[in-house]
Write a protein that holds these residues in place. Structure first.
Motif, PDB file in Angstrom:
ATOM      1  N   LEU A 128       0.847  -1.187   0.000  1.00 29.75           N
ATOM      2  CA  LEU A 128       0.000   0.000   0.000  1.00 29.75           C
ATOM      3  C   LEU A 128       0.885   1.239   0.000  1.00 29.75           C
ATOM      4  N   ALA A 129       0.432   2.297  -0.677  1.00 25.73           N
ATOM      5  CA  ALA A 129       1.091   3.601  -0.644  1.00 25.73           C
ATOM      6  C   ALA A 129       0.032   4.672  -0.801  1.00 25.73           C
ATOM      7  N   THR A 130       0.233   5.828  -0.175  1.00 23.14           N
ATOM      8  CA  THR A 130      -0.709   6.931  -0.276  1.00 23.14           C
ATOM      9  C   THR A 130      -0.104   8.055  -1.106  1.00 23.14           C
ATOM     10  N   THR A 131      -0.963   8.804  -1.788  1.00 24.29           N
ATOM     11  CA  THR A 131      -0.551   9.960  -2.573  1.00 24.29           C
ATOM     12  C   THR A 131      -1.757  10.870  -2.710  1.00 24.29           C
ATOM     13  N   VAL A 132      -1.613  11.937  -3.496  1.00 21.66           N
ATOM     14  CA  VAL A 132      -2.718  12.875  -3.718  1.00 21.66           C
ATOM     15  C   VAL A 132      -2.986  12.928  -5.211  1.00 21.66           C
ATOM     16  N   LEU A 133      -4.225  12.684  -5.576  1.00 19.29           N
ATOM     17  CA  LEU A 133      -4.655  12.689  -6.976  1.00 19.29           C
ATOM     18  C   LEU A 133      -5.559  13.898  -7.169  1.00 19.29           C
ATOM     19  N   GLY A 134      -5.041  14.916  -7.891  1.00 18.74           N
ATOM     20  CA  GLY A 134      -5.753  16.181  -7.918  1.00 18.74           C
ATOM     21  C   GLY A 134      -5.691  16.797  -6.541  1.00 18.74           C
ATOM     22  N   ALA A 192       5.564   2.294  -3.580  1.00 14.94           N
ATOM     23  CA  ALA A 192       6.065   3.555  -3.043  1.00 14.94           C
ATOM     24  C   ALA A 192       5.575   4.675  -3.942  1.00 14.94           C
ATOM     25  N   ALA A 193       5.097   5.760  -3.325  1.00 14.97           N
ATOM     26  CA  ALA A 193       4.563   6.888  -4.088  1.00 14.97           C
ATOM     27  C   ALA A 193       5.656   7.915  -4.345  1.00 14.97           C
ATOM     28  N   VAL A 194       5.615   8.542  -5.521  1.00 10.10           N
ATOM     29  CA  VAL A 194       6.593   9.550  -5.890  1.00 10.10           C
ATOM     30  C   VAL A 194       5.965  10.442  -6.954  1.00 10.10           C
ATOM     31  N   LEU A 195       6.434  11.679  -7.074  1.00 10.11           N
ATOM     32  CA  LEU A 195       5.978  12.576  -8.134  1.00 10.11           C
ATOM     33  C   LEU A 195       6.974  12.518  -9.286  1.00 10.11           C
ATOM     34  N   THR A 253       2.692   9.120  -8.992  1.00 12.68           N
ATOM     35  CA  THR A 253       3.153   7.873  -9.593  1.00 12.68           C
ATOM     36  C   THR A 253       3.491   6.903  -8.479  1.00 12.68           C
ATOM     37  N   VAL A 254       3.360   5.609  -8.753  1.00  5.92           N
ATOM     38  CA  VAL A 254       3.783   4.593  -7.784  1.00  5.92           C
ATOM     39  C   VAL A 254       4.843   3.709  -8.416  1.00  5.92           C
ATOM     40  N   ALA A 255       5.867   3.410  -7.606  1.00  6.48           N
ATOM     41  CA  ALA A 255       6.870   2.417  -7.989  1.00  6.48           C
ATOM     42  C   ALA A 255       6.399   1.075  -7.457  1.00  6.48           C
ATOM     43  N   VAL A 256       6.315   0.092  -8.339  1.00  2.00           N
ATOM     44  CA  VAL A 256       5.772  -1.213  -7.986  1.00  2.00           C
ATOM     45  C   VAL A 256       6.895  -2.251  -8.065  1.00  2.00           C
ATOM     46  N   VAL A 292      10.696  -7.868 -11.102  1.00  2.00           N
ATOM     47  CA  VAL A 292      10.416  -6.769 -12.027  1.00  2.00           C
ATOM     48  C   VAL A 292       9.981  -5.542 -11.232  1.00  2.00           C
ATOM     49  N   THR A 293      10.409  -4.357 -11.691  1.00  2.00           N
ATOM     50  CA  THR A 293       9.978  -3.090 -11.106  1.00  2.00           C
ATOM     51  C   THR A 293       9.369  -2.227 -12.203  1.00  2.00           C
ATOM     52  N   THR A 294       8.238  -1.607 -11.913  1.00  2.00           N
ATOM     53  CA  THR A 294       7.587  -0.739 -12.886  1.00  2.00           C
ATOM     54  C   THR A 294       7.096   0.528 -12.199  1.00  2.00           C
ATOM     55  N   LEU A 295       6.929   1.590 -12.968  1.00  2.00           N
ATOM     56  CA  LEU A 295       6.307   2.820 -12.500  1.00  2.00           C
ATOM     57  C   LEU A 295       4.960   2.976 -13.192  1.00  2.00           C
ATOM     58  N   TRP A 296       3.934   3.406 -12.419  1.00  2.00           N
ATOM     59  CA  TRP A 296       2.588   3.569 -12.978  1.00  2.00           C
ATOM     60  C   TRP A 296       2.045   4.937 -12.614  1.00  2.00           C
ATOM     61  N   ASP A 297       1.521   5.625 -13.622  1.00  2.00           N
ATOM     62  CA  ASP A 297       0.865   6.910 -13.423  1.00  2.00           C
ATOM     63  C   ASP A 297      -0.499   6.652 -12.778  1.00  2.00           C
ATOM     64  N   VAL A 298      -0.709   7.210 -11.583  1.00  2.00           N
ATOM     65  CA  VAL A 298      -1.935   6.917 -10.836  1.00  2.00           C
ATOM     66  C   VAL A 298      -3.152   7.495 -11.550  1.00  2.00           C
ATOM     67  N   ALA A 299      -3.003   8.640 -12.204  1.00  2.00           N
ATOM     68  CA  ALA A 299      -4.159   9.284 -12.835  1.00  2.00           C
ATOM     69  C   ALA A 299      -4.607   8.558 -14.093  1.00  2.00           C
ATOM     70  N   THR A 300      -3.652   8.114 -14.899  1.00  2.00           N
ATOM     71  CA  THR A 300      -4.009   7.510 -16.186  1.00  2.00           C
ATOM     72  C   THR A 300      -4.030   5.992 -16.142  1.00  2.00           C
ATOM     73  N   GLY A 301      -3.400   5.390 -15.127  1.00  2.00           N
ATOM     74  CA  GLY A 301      -3.314   3.943 -15.079  1.00  2.00           C
ATOM     75  C   GLY A 301      -2.360   3.372 -16.107  1.00  2.00           C
ATOM     76  N   ARG A 302      -1.461   4.194 -16.624  1.00  5.55           N
ATOM     77  CA  ARG A 302      -0.515   3.733 -17.621  1.00  5.55           C
ATOM     78  C   ARG A 302       0.886   3.626 -17.031  1.00  5.55           C
ATOM     79  N   ARG A 303       1.655   2.733 -17.622  1.00  2.70           N
ATOM     80  CA  ARG A 303       3.020   2.559 -17.152  1.00  2.70           C
ATOM     81  C   ARG A 303       3.861   3.763 -17.556  1.00  2.70           C
TER      82      ARG A 303
END
Length: 908
Positions: free
Chosen positions: A387-393, A433-436, A442-445, A451-462
């Motif tokens: 789990l990670a927290t961030t701010v969307l908008g 982990a959440a990061v801007l 964005t979250v680092a997964v 495997v490690t990936t970054l995902w844009d929380v707003a768009t759901g895209r890598r």
């Protein structure tokens, strides 16, 4: 001439420009510098202050003039007076000047102390100047690095740049071993690590540092450099594994907050690694996650774990703020904090597939739990793991990941899921982990599959590249701002921590933060604008790594293995001796014993972990006989890496092998998990006698010895040693039984890698692994070695309690008391001849190698302290020793006195 004197001209250029600025006020100008950039009227000051300012400025100016006249003694005397002034700007300037002079004269320790004081002074220009000095000049001085105290080095190392980078890298490579050791041990490790980095010049500087050592010791000739990269500090933390880590600030002091497998929460000073206060107790089982916040200005930590509770700790008083928060019906797998509608809250998730929010001020739940959708057919894959927290908008949200590789976004204010679930395709989620990134949440997964990936929380895209690493069940990932953009920190079970560029997937830096344990927890922070990585490992230690973001390589290390070295031997090929090593990565490498240069192409045809290896000569050509943890024994051509003949089939998993020549035939003696011994004709592949029974448990070690002119095989199980005649398969005499359990503490036995896929292996971090059958209690034989001493055959039996027992094979009686071979578990043992003397060499999981004269059982020289656990030992020609430690291979020579590193024959 000292190392620092080599840089005299550079120091002069660096400081010379500042010397042209006269510090003394002229008589008709009643002004002086009160602070950088600010002039003050001397008549407005108290007379004693004005006089002190004039005296300090005059002394510094006259010291400059004396320096340029070449009167260094006068300049030093004047500056020593000026550094005592109470006027900060002048004291800082005098400290900078005097430090530069002393460093040129080889008095580096005092110079560094002055520069460190000046680094805290008021003038930012001077602070930058001394930081430049600190990060280069002392780090190139071998004597300083050997003798400096660890506290001083912790302050100097983060400043490393330019020609100071090699010294900083070498010092940190084994700082976990020499931090609390004396100069002698530190020097030997620095020589070894300089060779691991391929820097023979730096190794020679360390070797030349004079120390009062009058005993023979092992000196490195060369070493591979596979497992490089060290930490600023590494401290013993929790009594078991360190399972969670984060950071906080308590009363202005940055601290590290950790959770342990034993259920305690602990604090550590971020700058020094020293513990802060007593452990906080309350959890009854492993802590899975910790997070921090400051509700109403009060620093708190939130912890959750296997006991299904969430606890909130006041970091000032180190007491619980509230009774344990309950509600989760399974393990609490992750915690984080957020601000929701003005309230600071904790957000938790668990194996019960719920996300819960708690008011940190009151300890009360906020709203109702948020649930994952109804159970799927595969309950395990639906369990929340991160789990990670961030701010969307403007909306505070939590992002969760589960064991099926799915991400979900939850709106914390309204207690609902936002948008559809996101299938990452990377396998089970191990960390979030959440990061801007460019201002976007964005979250680092991190995935269990490496495997490690970054995902844009707003768009759901890598976002960025898919960053692949070794497949590992303990893979963790987090992200940090480096000043040049976001970087991703990842770790694996081997203890390797890497910093990656998510845009390209390129590695920026690496460190081995877990030299004796795999990584369990990972966190990042920024300190003075630079990224800092905190690591918790399963040996209970806590580590701070300050990545060197200069992408230029340090040194020219010899390439080596990508896993722990499991066996080493020497073999003759084309009239020359070669060193052969095998490792858990399934590779075999050939090395020139004098230089470490590769002697042929590494063999990658092994199917798995090579557990044991022996050398033999078949039809006039050298062959290697290996066991790989399965039921076969394989023969290899060391020159080509090609298999020789068909595998030799065994009853069970083969654990040990030794070569011997009987009646002119090359034979191999093997033992395995079924307790059976076999003798093989290597020329024909024939099993000469069928299985030889007698052992009651797995055969763990095999060697050979000549007794009364006939070759014998020696085999050992957990607590019994037996002798066999290879030519006939007949047992020789009665078995030798080990004495009763010693008072030495029992050690956890090493395990082999699991065959199961981590995703299907049950509990998230606790994956059971197969173990070979061994006695449940009592000492267990790990290695045997034999020699002829003064015409009598003797056998050394190494046991996992750290003792080595020496036996006379003619009388079947012990020779003297057991030898304390290692303070930890014994892992390797060999017999060598040094100047014609038979010696026993032992190695342990604590990285210690000890040498014993087998004629007297007296120690030969001090301990050889290695940076990583010893995996294998073998004798080499010219009175040398081959050691495999961690992923590394090195050759050592025994010498009475220090000489040039990397060359020369031992004088014993």
């Amino acid at each position: 001439m000292s190392d620092s004197q080599e840089h005299r001209g550079w120091i002069g250029r660096l400081l010379g420009g500042r010397r042209t600025q006269a510090a003394r006020p002229v008589p008709e100008d009643r002004r002086a510098w009160a602070r950088p950039g600010e002039l003050v009227d001397l008549d407005s000051l108290p007379p004693d202050v004005a006089r002190a300012m004039v005296d300090a400025a005059t002394a510094i100016d006259e010291a400059d003039q004396a320096y340029y006249r070449g009167d260094l003694a006068q300049a030093e005397q004047l500056l020593r007076g000026a550094v005592t002034t109470e006027i900060d700007p002048y004291r800082q300037l005098a400290e900078e000047r005097l430090g530069g002079m002393l460093s040129q004269d080889g008095r580096m320790a005092e110079a560094v102390a002055l520069w460190l004081r000046a680094a805290r002074g008021p003038d930012p220009g001077l602070r930058q100047a001394v930081a430049t000095c600190l990060g280069s000049i002392p780090l190139a001085d071998g004597a300083f690095l050997v003798n400096a105290d660890p506290a001083t080095m912790r302050a100097v190392l983060p400043e490393a740049w330019g020609f100071g980078r090699p010294g900083a890298a070498v010092y940190q490579a084994s700082a976990h071993r020499h931090r609390d050791a004396g100069p002698a041990v530190r020097r030997r490790l620095l020589v070894l690590d300089a060779l691991r980095y391929g820097d023979r010049e730096l190794a020679a500087r360390f070797e030349a540092v004079p120390l009062d050592e009058r005993f023979p010791q092992w000196h490195p000739v060369w070493a591979s450099g596979s497992q490089l990269g060290g930490c600023l500090w590494s401290v013993a933390g929790h009594p078991k594994g360190t399972s969670a880590v984060t950071t906080a600030t308590v009363d202005g002091r940055p601290v590290v907050v950790t959770g342990g497998e034993e259920g305690t929460v602990r604090l550590w000073d971020l700058a020094t690694g020293e513990p802060v206060g007593e452990p906080m107790t309350g959890h009854t089982q492993l802590i899975r996650s910790v997070a921090t916040a400051e509700p109403d200005g009060r620093p708190v930590a939130v912890s959750g774990g296997v006991d299904r509770t969430v606890r909130v700790w006041d970091l000032r008083t180190r007491r619980l703020l509230h009774p344990p928060l309950t509600g989760h019906t399974g393990w609490v797998t992750a915690v984080d904090t957020a601000v929701v509608r003005g309230r600071t809250v904790a957000v938790t998730c668990g194996e019960d597939r719920t996300v819960r929010v708690w008011d940190l001020a009151t300890g009360e739940p906020v709203g109702t739990p948020m649930h994952e959708p109804p159970l799927t057919a595969h309950h395990y894959r639906s369990r929340l793991s991160a789990l990670a927290t961030t701010v969307l908008g403007r909306r505070p949200v939590a992002v969760t990941g589960d064991m099926g590789g799915t991400l979900r976004v939850w709106e914390l204010a309204k207690g609902r899921q936002l948008g559809p679930a996101l299938e990452t395709g990377g396998g089970s989620v191990s960390s979030l982990a959440a990061v801007l990134v460019d201002g976007r949440p964005t979250v680092a997964v991190g995935h269990f599959g490496g495997v490690t990936t970054l995902w844009d929380v707003a768009t759901g895209r890598r976002a960025g590249e898919r960053m692949a690493g070794p497949k590992d069940a303990s893979h963790k990932a987090t992200a940090v701002e480096t000043g040049g953009g976001v970087a991703v920190a990842v770790s694996d079970h081997a203890g390797l921590v890497r910093l990656l560029d998510p845009a390209t997937g390129r590695q920026l830096a690496q460190a081995f933060a877990g030299p004796r344990g795999g990584t369990r927890a990972l966190a990042t922070t920024v300190l003075d604008g630079r990224p800092v990585v905190l690591v918790g490992t399963d040996d209970g230690r806590v580590h701070r790594w300050d990545p060197d973001l200069d992408v230029r390589p340090v040194g020219d290390p010899l390439p080596g293995h990508g896993g722990p070295v499991t066996a080493v031997v020497t073999v003759g090929a084309d009239g020359a001796a070669l060193v052969v090593s095998t490792a858990a990565d399934g590779t075999a490498r050939l090395w020139d014993p004098d230089t470490g240069a590769a002697a042929g192409t590494p063999s990658t045809g092994h199917r798995g972990w090579v557990q044991a290896m022996a050398a033999a000569v078949v039809d006039g050509r050298p062959v290697l006989v290996t066991t790989e943890g399965d039921t076969a024994v394989r023969l290899w051509d060391p020159a080509t890496g090609a298999p020789v003949g068909e595998p030799l089939a065994h009853d069970g998993r083969v654990r040990a092998v030794a070569g011997v020549v009987a009646d002119g035939r090359p034979l191999a003696v093997t033992g395995g998990t079924g307790g059976l011994v076999r003798v093989w004709d290597l020329a024909t592949g024939e099993d000469l006698h069928g299985p030889l029974a007698g052992h009651g448990s797995a055969v763990t070690a095999v060697t050979t010895v000549v007794v009364d002119g006939r070759p014998l095989a020696v085999t050992a199980d957990g607590d019994t040693v037996r002798l066999w005649e290879p030519a006939t398969g007949a047992p020789v005499g009665e078995p030798i039984g080990l004495p009763a359990v010693t008072d030495a503490p029992r050690r956890e036995r090493e395990r082999e890698p699991a065959d199961e896929d981590a995703e299907d292996a049950g509990d998230i971090d606790d994956i059971d692994e197969d173990e070979d059958e061994e006695p449940d209690d009592g000492p267990v034989v790990k290695a045997v070695a034999a020699a002829v001493v003064d015409g009598r055959p003797v056998l050394a039996v190494g046991v996992d309690d750290g003792l080595a027992h020496v036996w006379d094979l003619l009388t079947r009686t012990p020779v003297g008391p057991p030898l304390r071979a290692t303070d930890d578990g014994l892992t390797a043992m060999t017999v060598a001849r040094i100047a014609g003397r038979p010696v026993l060499v032992t190695g342990g999981s604590d990285g210690t190698v000890r040498t014993w004269d087998l004629a007297t059982l007296a120690r030969v020289g001090p301990d050889l302290v290695l940076p990583l656990p010893v995996g294998a030992l073998a004798a080499a020609p010219a009175d040398r020793l081959v050691a495999g430690f961690g992923w590394e291979v090195a050759v050592f020579r025994l010498a009475e006195h220090a000489g040039q590193a990397g060359g020369g024959r031992a004088e014993a």
